[in-house]
Design a protein around this motif. Structure first.
Motif, short mmCIF file in Angstrom:
data_model
loop_
_atom_site.label_atom_id
_atom_site.label_comp_id
_atom_site.label_asym_id
_atom_site.label_seq_id
_atom_site.Cartn_x
_atom_site.Cartn_y
_atom_site.Cartn_z
N VAL A 84 0.86 -1.19 0.00
CA VAL A 84 0.00 0.00 0.00
C VAL A 84 0.90 1.24 0.00
CG1 VAL A 84 -1.96 -1.14 1.08
CG2 VAL A 84 -0.29 -0.05 2.53
N GLN A 85 0.71 2.05 -1.01
CA GLN A 85 1.56 3.23 -1.22
C GLN A 85 0.84 4.48 -0.75
OE1 GLN A 85 1.98 4.83 -5.20
NE2 GLN A 85 4.20 4.82 -5.03
N GLY A 86 1.32 5.04 0.35
CA GLY A 86 0.75 6.29 0.85
C GLY A 86 1.17 7.46 -0.02
N SER A 87 0.50 8.58 0.17
CA SER A 87 0.78 9.75 -0.66
C SER A 87 2.17 10.33 -0.40
CB SER A 87 -0.27 10.83 -0.42
OG SER A 87 -0.28 11.22 0.94
N GLU A 88 2.82 9.89 0.70
CA GLU A 88 4.16 10.37 1.02
C GLU A 88 5.24 9.78 0.13
OE1 GLU A 88 1.95 9.52 4.98
OE2 GLU A 88 2.11 8.69 2.96
N ALA A 89 4.90 8.71 -0.59
CA ALA A 89 5.90 7.95 -1.35
C ALA A 89 6.54 8.76 -2.47
CB ALA A 89 5.26 6.69 -1.93
N GLY A 90 7.83 8.53 -2.67
CA GLY A 90 8.56 9.17 -3.75
C GLY A 90 8.31 8.46 -5.07
N GLY A 91 8.59 9.15 -6.16
CA GLY A 91 8.41 8.55 -7.48
C GLY A 91 6.97 8.53 -7.93
N HIS A 92 6.69 7.64 -8.89
CA HIS A 92 5.37 7.62 -9.51
C HIS A 92 4.29 7.04 -8.62
CE1 HIS A 92 7.82 8.11 -13.22
NE2 HIS A 92 6.79 8.84 -13.56
N ARG A 93 3.10 7.58 -8.73
CA ARG A 93 1.95 7.04 -8.01
C ARG A 93 1.56 5.71 -8.65
NH1 ARG A 93 1.74 7.91 -3.94
NH2 ARG A 93 -0.50 7.71 -3.63
N GLY A 94 1.21 4.75 -7.81
CA GLY A 94 0.87 3.42 -8.31
C GLY A 94 -0.61 3.21 -8.55
N ASN A 95 -1.38 4.30 -8.59
CA ASN A 95 -2.83 4.18 -8.76
C ASN A 95 -3.19 3.62 -10.13
OD1 ASN A 95 -1.84 6.97 -9.50
ND2 ASN A 95 -3.89 7.06 -10.40
N PHE A 96 -4.30 2.86 -10.18
CA PHE A 96 -4.69 2.28 -11.47
C PHE A 96 -6.20 2.18 -11.65
CE2 PHE A 96 -4.11 -1.19 -8.48
CZ PHE A 96 -5.19 -2.03 -8.71
N ILE A 97 -6.98 2.42 -10.60
CA ILE A 97 -8.45 2.38 -10.76
C ILE A 97 -9.00 3.78 -10.95
CG2 ILE A 97 -10.64 1.86 -9.63
CD1 ILE A 97 -9.40 -0.59 -8.40
N TRP A 122 13.25 12.16 -7.92
CA TRP A 122 12.18 11.51 -7.16
C TRP A 122 12.60 11.28 -5.71
CZ3 TRP A 122 9.16 13.13 -10.37
CH2 TRP A 122 9.06 12.74 -11.69
N SER A 123 11.70 11.59 -4.79
CA SER A 123 11.98 11.43 -3.37
C SER A 123 10.68 11.38 -2.58
CB SER A 123 12.82 12.61 -2.86
OG SER A 123 12.91 12.61 -1.45
N GLY A 124 10.68 10.62 -1.49
CA GLY A 124 9.55 10.61 -0.58
C GLY A 124 9.58 11.87 0.27
N GLN A 125 8.62 12.00 1.17
CA GLN A 125 8.46 13.23 1.94
C GLN A 125 9.35 13.33 3.18
OE1 GLN A 125 4.10 13.52 2.47
NE2 GLN A 125 4.19 15.37 1.24
N SER A 126 10.27 12.41 3.36
CA SER A 126 11.12 12.44 4.56
C SER A 126 12.61 12.59 4.22
CB SER A 126 10.91 11.16 5.38
OG SER A 126 9.56 10.95 5.68
#
Length: 359
Positions: free
Chosen positions: A179-192, A328-332
C-alpha cells in the motif's frame, strides 16, 4: 519478534523490502546487499529490456544466495495526437537549447503493442530465470500471466493506493499487497481512479486496507527508519517497503548529484508533478517543475511525455545540473543518510528493537 508470515513467505530475516526504483538506481550490489543484510532486494525493471533483466538477474545470483525480487510496469492504455506531441516538444525546446541539445531528436514514440510485447518478454525472462518474487506497479497483469507465474511458485505482490485497489489486488490473485501512501517518492501506483483519489496518507491507509483484505499488507511511503517500521507494524502491516532511504546508500546507482539533492532537501521542497513523465510523481521541486506547472494539465500522458523529456533528463544528469532532473523522493528527505546498505539495515533493526522493548 520481527518475524511474521511475510518474512516466512519471502524467506527473509527482517520485514524490510527495498523499493524497486526504476531507471538504474537498483544496481546488483544494492539488491544483493539488501538481501544479504536480511531484507528483500528488488530490481526496478520497468524500463529495462528483457536482455538487460536476464543479465542483472544472473549477476545478482552470483552476489547473494538469498531471495530477491523484480518489479515490472503493467502496460496500460494511452492515447495521443501529433498535435499534443508537437505542443509538448515546443515547450521543451528552450530546455534543450539551454542544455545544448541542438540536434533534432529522433525519439521513438512508444507503441502500445510493442510495450505489451516487451512486458510479455519480461515475464518470460522472470520465469526462465526463476526469480522467486515478482511485483507489479500501475495495475494488475492479466489472469493468464498471474496463473503462469503462480504455476512456477513465484510469489506475487501488487501495488495499491486505495482500499479499493488493495481489494482488487487480492481478488485477482496477488499474494501480498504493497500500500503506497501519498508520502511515497516517485510515480503514483494508482490504477483504478485518478491522481486525486490516490492521495491518502500512509498512516490512514494501512489500517483501512488491513481491515478489508486477508492477504499481508506492506507499507510504503516516507518510511526511513525503525520508527516508521514499528509504526507500520502497529497499524497492521506485515512489513515495509523503503525507497528513498536506500536511494542515498553507497551501493545505489543514483548519480551523485541526485543523492546530494536528497541529502540537502527539506520536507517542504517535495512536490507532486507530471511535468517529467505525464504521470503524477513525487520529487524535489526544481526550476523545470516550477516553470512547467502552468502546462501540466495539457501535457501528454505517460509514457509519451516520459519519452519526450528523456534527452533533457539525461543531459541534465551528465552536466550535474539539478534544475532539469527528475529527483524523485519521498516526503522524509531529512532522514536520508549516505551510508552502506548494511549500516542502514542495522540501524533500522536496532531502533525497532529498542522501540519494541519500550512498548
Amino acid at each position: 519478534m520481527l518475524s511474521n508470515e511475510v518474512t516466512n513467505l519471502l524467506e527473509i530475516k527482517y520485514p524490510i523490502i527495498q523499493a524497486p526504483m526504476a531507471g538504474g538506481v537498483t544496481t546488483s550490489n544494492l539488491v544483493a546487499g539488501v538481501s544479504n543484510a536480511g531484507g528483500l532486494g528488488m530490481i526496478g525493471a520497468g524500463y529495462m529490456s528483457p536482455g538487460q533483466i536476464r543479465e542483472q538477474i544472473r549477476e545478482i545470483k552470483k552476489l547473494t544466495p538469498h531471495y530477491f525480487g523484480i518489479n515490472l510496469f503493467v502496460p496500460s492504455e494511452f492515447t495521443f495526437t501529433e498535435e499534443e506531441i508537437n505542443s509538448a516538444d515546443q515547450l521543451l525546446q528552450p530546455y534543450k537549447e539551454h542544455l545544448k541539445l541542438h540536434k533534432k531528436d529522433t525519439l521513438e514514440i512508444p507503441n502500445a503493442k510493442k510495450i505489451v510485447e516487451t512486458f510479455n518478454e519480461q515475464i518470460k525472462v522472470v520465469i526462465e530465470e526463476g526469480v522467486p518474487v515478482c511485483t507489479f506497479t500501475f495495475g494488475i497483469p492479466a489472469k493468464e500471466v498471474i496463473t503462469e507465474l503462480k504455476q512456477r511458485n513465484i510469489i506475487l505482490m501488487g501495488t495499491a493506493t486505495t482500499v479499493e485497489e488493495a481489494i482488487e489486488n487480492e481478488t485477482k490473485g496477488m499474494d501480498i499487497v504493497v500500500v503506497q501512501g501519498s508520502e511515497a517518492g516517485g510515480h503514483r501506483g494508482n490504477f483504478i481512479h485518478g491522481h486525486q483519489k490516490s492521495l491518502i496518507g500512509l498512516m490512514s491507509l494501512i489500517p483501512q486496507v488491513v481491515d478489508h483484505v486477508s492477504i499481508p499488507v506492506i507499507a510504503a511511503g516516507g518510511i526511513m527508519d525503525g520508527r516508521g517500521l514499528m509504526a507500520s507494524l502497529c497499524l497492521g502491516a506485515k512489513g515495509v517497503q523503503m525507497g528513498t532511504a536506500f536511494l542515498t546508500c553507497i551501493e545505489s546507482g543514483a548519480p551523485k548529484v541526485y543523492k546530494e539533492a536528497i541529502l540537502q532537501a527539506k520536507e517542504d521542497q517535495i512536490v507532486l508533478t507530471r511535468a517529467f513523465s505525464g504521470k503524477w510523481a513525487r520529487g524535489i521541486k526544481n526550476k523545470y517543475i516550477l516553470e512547467m506547472q502552468k502546462h501540466e494539465n495539457n501535457l501528454p500522458d505517460f509514457p509519451i511525455q516520459n519519452t519526450l523529456t528523456q534527452p533533457i533528463r539525461k543531459a541534465s544528469t551528465l552536466q550535474n545540473n539539478q534544475d532539469y532532473m527528475s529527483l524523485w523522493s519521498g516526503q522524509s528527505p531529512r532522514l536520508a543518510k549516505n551510508q552502506t546498505v548494511e549500516t542502514l539495515m542495522k540501524n533500522i533493526i536496532d531502533e525497532a528493537k529498542k522501540l519494541k522493548v519500550l512498548f
